[in-house]
Design an enzyme around this catalytic site. Sequence first.
Site, PDB file in Angstrom:
ATOM      1  N   ASP A  78       7.154  -0.266  -2.460  1.00 18.35           N
ATOM      2  CA  ASP A  78       7.473   0.343  -3.746  1.00 18.35           C
ATOM      3  C   ASP A  78       6.858  -0.455  -4.888  1.00 18.35           C
ATOM      4  OD1 ASP A  78       9.091   2.112  -5.578  1.00 18.35           O
ATOM      5  OD2 ASP A  78      10.038   0.197  -6.024  1.00 18.35           O
ATOM      6  N   GLU A 150       6.063   4.444   1.420  1.00 22.74           N
ATOM      7  CA  GLU A 150       6.180   3.145   0.749  1.00 22.74           C
ATOM      8  C   GLU A 150       6.159   2.009   1.767  1.00 22.74           C
ATOM      9  OE1 GLU A 150       8.648   4.162  -3.327  1.00 22.74           O
ATOM     10  OE2 GLU A 150       9.786   3.707  -1.500  1.00 22.74           O
TER      11      GLU A 150
END
Length: 276
Positions: A78, A150
């Site tokens: 992320d 992610e």
Amino acid sequence: MEPLWHKLSALPFFSSRPEKWEGSGAPPSLTAFIRSLFKGKALSLELYATALTHRSMVHDTTAPEITRSNQRLEFLGDSVLGLIISEYLYRRFPEGTEGELSSYRAKIVNGKSLAGFARNLDLGIHLIIGESADQQRIRTSTSTLADAFEALTGAIYLDRGLDAVREFIEEQIIDSPAFEAMVSTENNHKSRLIEHTQSHQLPPPVYTVLSEEGAEHEKTFTIEVSCNGRRLGRGTALRKKDAEQLAAEEAMGALERALTGDVAEDTPAPEETGRG
């Protein structure tokens, strides 16, 4: 300690997963899938297996030896993804405000968008999911797919470094057809230029690369846009698409000035551009 990859390979469910999932066809080997992302270069399969391991595996009673899911890699990915997209937007929109750049980033780095990029990779069919879990629902879940994308980003960063993960993000996100719609709106100068030429019954704009300068990974492109053989504008940027947008922006500015009577030298009005 036995590598996670070996543990997973030994599990009965791993070699007998369903042959197909809705709209996806037969899943290829997970090993082949991972290697295909990097044109066959050697990889750390352990890291990527973890990136694709759903948290349901940690609680699966048939695989008590599996104690790690992709959640930590998701956390890392992320941040890495946010950095790369933020850097790209910062360079692409030198006049963009903090609010504008944040708005663009929010359109790109969100669950729905990331799940779409994950679907482009068919990531769902490669997820390693607990035998007792609702596999079909998990494999098609927007949040699960976004998390997996992610986590994969985080794995690439740890395994290959920042340059490799930047290349991955460019290929999978920035160069995707959906990306321009996320960051363009009224700033899509190429679309505005096409609409302008069409409304004046002119040929479509032609973009020509005038020069490429710098090292291979830091090239600067200068591109010129013309219509009916007449130069309308040029732009210089680190990516061809961005240079084309800058050239189109300059062209639109020149054409708009021509229409208001403020004609710059060597910039004909649209009517003049169409003459032979």
